[in-house]
Design an enzyme around this catalytic site. Structure first.
Site: not given
Ligand code: NAP
Ligand code: COA
Length: 278
Positions: A152, A170
């Site tokens: 989330s 979320k």
């Molecule tokens: P990220 O690397 O961009 O991760 C998102 C992943 O989801 C990517 O591998 C992307 O790959 C995939 N994706 C996107 N759209 C998709 C779709 N329609 N179908 C299948 N796969 C899909 O970013 P991240 O920052 O690590 O985020 C990961 C998770 O953590 C997310 O749920 C985010 O909301 C959560 N989060 C992140 C943070 C932070 O500080 N980064 C903080 C709180 C929560 P493709 O583009 O190749 O599909």
């Protein structure tokens, strides 16, 4: 630090973990922690090349337990594609013990400028995608009395400027999690969410921050530091492990206390951030 140093290295040997969005960032950190403990790992995303590259690293982590890795392209907005990915996972890796629903999309946009399709796109990926994955994995999870870990975000609880779409999506994910905990508990399936704080080196942080904002934000996070993908991986491993066998329907904050200080600094500085391409 990967958990392999802290827990039995074969804790998840013979278990299968499927991670949506597992080709990068936090979700890949989660997949890596399971692999390091011997799990078979399936990952999906939209980009086969990216998944293939991630799979190379994962294979290096679970080889000690004879683990397998399956990178399979699927868009979580497409239920049939997820059904096919989960069916392939079952046939090549064995039935899924742990589903990690982490695929998500995000961009900064003021509410009044957000198009209906922009709002819908994030709801489709984050919320419907989490439902589709849970639905596709259900039969296998029931067979294994497995669990689901949803990734989330703090926006589910703390409103943040330019994050209307993500907050709605979320918050929906966390309510979906609670409903599944209520309904699927009778099958031995547990469901929980992790809320990561700001995590270094990720696409999410890149889209929602800048070096200047990071400098100020670090001073208000109670632990005075951002997290790593392994902090989230360790929490996911805990929630899926026997240590958490009576934990379901809960939201675990893994954020160095950042949610305690609210979003005021963010809301003041968001105007200074680049909005990203559309
Ligand atoms: P990220 O690397 O961009 O991760 C998102 C992943 O989801 C990517 O591998 C992307 O790959 C995939 N994706 C996107 N759209 C998709 C779709 N329609 N179908 C299948 N796969 C899909 O970013 P991240 O920052 O690590 O985020 C990961 C998770 O953590 C997310 O749920 C985010 O909301 C959560 N989060 C992140 C943070 C932070 O500080 N980064 C903080 C709180 C929560 P493709 O583009 O190749 O599909
Ligand atoms: N500002 C405002 N609206 C935006 C936008 C932005 N920066 N980026 C996309 N949109 C809108 C588009 O304009 C479009 O709406 P429209 O048809 O009314 O013009 C809608 O969102 C869909 O955009 P599109 O590019 O077709 O979506 P996509 O399905 O190809 O990609 C995104 C999905 C937009 C979420 C894309 O950023 C993505 O793939 N993200 C995955 C990685 C990520 O976000 N990681 C961080 C996770 S925390």
């Amino acid at each position: 630090m990967i958990v392999q140093h802290l827990l039995p290295r074969e804790l998840f040997k013979g278990n299968t973990v499927f991670v949506t969005g597992g080709g990068s960032g936090i979700n890949l950190g989660v997949a890596s922690n399971f692999a390091a403990l011997g799990a078979n790992v399936g990952i999906c995303g939209r980009t086969q090349d990216k998944l293939d590259r991630a799979a190379v690293g994962l294979r290096g982590l679970n080889a000690h337990a004879g683990g397998k890795v399956l990178p399979v392209a699927a868009d979580v907005r497409d239920p049939a594609a997820l059904d096919a990915a989960l069916a392939r996972t079952q046939s090549e890796l064995g039935p899924v013990d742990v589903l990690v629903a982490g695929a998500a999309g995000n961009f900064l946009c003021p509410a009044e400028e957000l198009s209906p399709n922009g709002f819908k796109t994030v709801i489709d990926i984050d919320l419907l995608g989490s439902f589709h994955a849970s639905r596709a994995a259900f039969t296998q999870l029931r067979e294994r009395r497995g669990c689901i870990v949803f990734i989330s975000a703090p926006q589910a609880y703390v409103p943040q400027a330019y994050q209307l779409h993500v907050g709605a999506a979320k918050a929906g994910v966390d309510m979906l999690m609670r409903n599944l905990a209520v309904e699927w508990g009778r099958y031995g399936i547990r469901a929980n969410s992790i809320i990561p704080g700001p995590i270094l080196g990720t696409e999410g942080l890149k889209r929602l921050s800048s070096p200047e904002v990071d400098e100020r934000a670090r001073q208000v996070v109670p632990m005075r530091q951002y997290g790593s993908v392994h902090d989230i991986g360790q929490a996911a491993v805990f929630l899926a492990s026997p240590l958490a066998s009576y934990i379901t329907g809960t939201v675990l904050l893994v954020d160095g206390g950042s949610s305690l200080v609210g979003s005021a600094l963010w809301n003041q500085t968001v105007e200074t951030l680049p909005r990203g391409k559309r």
